[in-house]
Design a protein around this motif. Structure first.
Motif, short mmCIF file in Angstrom:
data_model
loop_
_atom_site.label_atom_id
_atom_site.label_comp_id
_atom_site.label_asym_id
_atom_site.label_seq_id
_atom_site.Cartn_x
_atom_site.Cartn_y
_atom_site.Cartn_z
N HIS A 239 0.81 -1.23 0.00
CA HIS A 239 0.00 0.00 0.00
C HIS A 239 0.84 1.27 0.00
O HIS A 239 0.48 2.26 -0.65
CB HIS A 239 -0.93 0.02 1.21
CG HIS A 239 -2.07 -0.95 1.10
ND1 HIS A 239 -3.17 -0.93 1.94
CD2 HIS A 239 -2.29 -1.98 0.26
CE1 HIS A 239 -4.01 -1.90 1.61
NE2 HIS A 239 -3.48 -2.56 0.60
N GLU A 240 1.95 1.27 0.75
CA GLU A 240 2.74 2.49 0.90
C GLU A 240 3.92 2.57 -0.05
O GLU A 240 4.30 3.65 -0.48
CB GLU A 240 3.24 2.62 2.35
CG GLU A 240 2.15 2.60 3.40
CD GLU A 240 1.18 3.76 3.26
OE1 GLU A 240 1.61 4.83 2.80
OE2 GLU A 240 -0.01 3.59 3.61
N LEU A 241 4.52 1.42 -0.38
CA LEU A 241 5.69 1.41 -1.25
C LEU A 241 5.37 0.96 -2.66
O LEU A 241 6.23 0.98 -3.53
CB LEU A 241 6.79 0.52 -0.64
CG LEU A 241 7.22 0.87 0.80
CD1 LEU A 241 8.37 -0.04 1.24
CD2 LEU A 241 7.62 2.34 0.92
N GLY A 242 4.12 0.52 -2.89
CA GLY A 242 3.66 0.21 -4.23
C GLY A 242 4.21 -1.07 -4.84
O GLY A 242 4.35 -1.17 -6.06
N THR A 243 4.50 -2.07 -4.01
CA THR A 243 5.03 -3.33 -4.52
C THR A 243 3.90 -4.34 -4.72
O THR A 243 2.75 -4.08 -4.39
CB THR A 243 6.07 -3.93 -3.56
OG1 THR A 243 5.42 -4.36 -2.37
CG2 THR A 243 7.14 -2.90 -3.20
N PRO B 96 8.26 6.24 3.07
CA PRO B 96 7.45 6.65 1.91
C PRO B 96 7.68 8.09 1.47
O PRO B 96 7.30 8.46 0.35
CB PRO B 96 6.01 6.47 2.42
CG PRO B 96 6.11 5.42 3.47
CD PRO B 96 7.41 5.69 4.15
N GLU B 97 8.30 8.92 2.32
CA GLU B 97 8.56 10.32 1.97
C GLU B 97 9.81 10.49 1.13
O GLU B 97 10.03 11.56 0.56
CB GLU B 97 8.68 11.16 3.25
CG GLU B 97 7.48 11.08 4.19
CD GLU B 97 6.22 11.58 3.52
OE1 GLU B 97 6.30 12.54 2.73
OE2 GLU B 97 5.14 10.99 3.78
N ILE C 126 15.78 5.86 -3.87
CA ILE C 126 16.39 5.29 -2.66
C ILE C 126 15.37 4.67 -1.72
O ILE C 126 15.75 4.06 -0.72
CB ILE C 126 17.20 6.37 -1.90
CG1 ILE C 126 16.25 7.46 -1.37
CG2 ILE C 126 18.29 6.94 -2.78
CD1 ILE C 126 16.94 8.42 -0.44
N MET C 127 14.09 4.78 -2.03
CA MET C 127 13.04 4.34 -1.11
C MET C 127 13.16 2.85 -0.79
O MET C 127 13.18 2.45 0.39
CB MET C 127 11.66 4.65 -1.68
CG MET C 127 10.50 4.31 -0.75
SD MET C 127 8.92 4.91 -1.39
CE MET C 127 8.77 3.92 -2.90
N MET C 128 13.22 1.99 -1.80
CA MET C 128 13.22 0.56 -1.56
C MET C 128 14.52 0.08 -0.91
O MET C 128 14.46 -0.69 0.07
CB MET C 128 12.96 -0.19 -2.86
CG MET C 128 11.53 -0.03 -3.40
SD MET C 128 10.24 -0.41 -2.16
CE MET C 128 10.63 -2.10 -1.77
N PRO C 129 15.71 0.48 -1.39
CA PRO C 129 16.94 0.05 -0.70
C PRO C 129 16.95 0.48 0.76
O PRO C 129 17.36 -0.28 1.64
CB PRO C 129 18.05 0.74 -1.49
CG PRO C 129 17.48 0.97 -2.84
CD PRO C 129 16.02 1.26 -2.60
N LEU C 130 16.48 1.70 1.03
CA LEU C 130 16.45 2.20 2.40
C LEU C 130 15.46 1.39 3.25
O LEU C 130 15.75 1.06 4.41
CB LEU C 130 16.08 3.68 2.42
CG LEU C 130 16.04 4.36 3.79
CD1 LEU C 130 17.42 4.32 4.42
CD2 LEU C 130 15.55 5.81 3.66
#
Length: 395
Positions: free
Chosen positions: A237-241, A295-296, A301-305
């Motif tokens: 829901h938040e990261l879109g996977t 999510p911000e 870098i969102m997914m690696p982080l």
């Protein structure tokens, strides 16, 4: 064959906890199939944990009085059968029943499982609990991956594989348990002989410090159970996977624990469990805060982080696993079964009571905002850890 007994108990722990990991991994599927809200999804986690949380201290207390190690086999069998039934039910209410029974099976297993491993560990209890914890971490790591692969490809009926594994291991445990108990008695006698020249101190229960430890257990459990429950939903829901990636995130979360639980046990033996518990909370607290902010960040870098932070949280939880159990069993030396029911059982389940509350907040606001409410629990746990005292100084 006797040297393999601890690994047999560890294997049963893996199967039992793999059953516990199935429900969070399949929440996205159940949400889609039954049109559930996140609050209802939280109630599934609550059903899986509430009765279990209430039963484990009682079963631990009875374990100290009655000593029935074959309950290890019975608990594993009930968890496995209930998990398999999740693939055959056709309503939300039926899922609630299956989730509840799976939790009861876990509550039956853990006090006796931890108690027998404490005895099989002899003078290296931290190492023994670290080995035992590998089973739990492996179950939580690979259970979601296996369940996700079955449910999203073969179909939910494939969950019957958990039942088959449970039947096999519980049968072996039931038949071999008299030999395992006899071997544990031999180890007890060897340890007593080794320390025969040292004045034997009467066993005592230090309830004050166990109460402080329970505050830490509660703070960790709330964070662990909610993260465990909502990581797949957070990823989708938040990261879109995809849902499969959500299940994979749970596997990543628990995979680090396979190694760190064992390392945590060794570190606890070397430096003392209190220092390792404090280190765990010092890592966990900032990591939990950062996860809610992921999510911000930019897509690059969102997914690696997110995965890096997830690994840090998993490692923090894992290194304190064995030290918490050993410290609890030391504080309540006269009531090891009860201590195990709290430190090993309740610590894994009581946090599920908060899951519906977090789910309701997520429906009202957002999931990251709801998960931010978990941070204060870790602050309380860190403060409580500063009040713990080394059991050796209490003699």
């Amino acid at each position: 064959m006797q040297k393999y007994y601890p690994y047999l108990i560890t294997l049963s722990h893996m199967i039992n906890d793999s059953c516990q990991s199935v429900l969070p991994a399949l929440l996205p599927l159940f949400i889609y199939t039954y049109g559930l809200t996140l609050e209802q999804a939280g109630f599934l986690i609550l059903a899986n944990t509430a009765l279990s949380s209430l039963l484990q201290p009682l079963l631990g207390y009875l374990s100290d009085k009655l000593n029935q190690p074959r309950l290890i086999a019975a608990g594993t069998l009930l968890s496995a059968c209930s998990t398999g039934m999740m693939g055959f039910v056709s309503s939300y209410e039926s899922l609630l029943v299956c989730a509840t029974l799976a939790g009861v099976g876990s509550s039956i297993f853990h006090p006796e499982g931890a108690k027998i491993m404490n005895r099989l560990g002899g003078g290296k209890k931290g190492k023994a609990m670290g080995t035992f914890a590998i089973g739990g971490s492996s179950g939580f790591a690979f259970g979601p991956l296996f369940a996700g692969a079955i449910a999203y490809t073969v179909g939910a009926h494939g969950l019957a594989a958990f039942t088959l594994a449970g039947i096999i291991i519980s049968t072996v445990l039931f038949l071999l348990m008299p030999r395992i108990v006899a071997h544990a008695q031999t180890i007890d006698q060897a340890v007593a002989t080794e320390h025969s020249t040292v004045a034997v101190q009467p066993l005592k229960n230090y309830w004050k410090y166990f109460g402080i430890l329970f505050i830490i257990i509660l703070s960790q459990s709330v964070n662990f159970r909610v993260v465990n429950a909502f990581i797949p939903v957070f990823w989708t829901h938040e990261l879109g996977t995809s849902p499969e990636q959500g299940s994979f995130a749970l596997t990543v979360f628990f995979s680090i624990g396979i190694f760190m639980t064992y390392i945590g046990g060794l570190l606890g033996d070397k430096y003392g469990p209190i220092k390792i518990i404090r280190l765990s909370l010092l890592i966990w607290l900032p990591s939990m805060f950062l996860l809610t902010q992921v999510p911000e960040f930019s897509v690059t870098i969102m997914m690696p982080l997110a995965y890096l932070i997830l690994l840090m949280i998993g490692a923090a939880k894992a290194i304190s696993y064995s030290p918490v159990i050993v410290l609890g069993q030391t504080y309540l030396a006269k009531s090891i079964g009860f201590a195990s029911g709290i430190t090993l059982g309740v610590s894994q389940t009581i946090g599920g009571i908060i899951a519906p509350v977090v789910g309701n907040l997520a429906d009202t606001y957002s999931l990251p905002a709801a998960m931010m409410t978990l941070v204060p629990f870790l602050i309380v746990g860190l403060v409580a850890s500063l009040l713990l005292k080394d059991p050796k100084k209490l003699q």
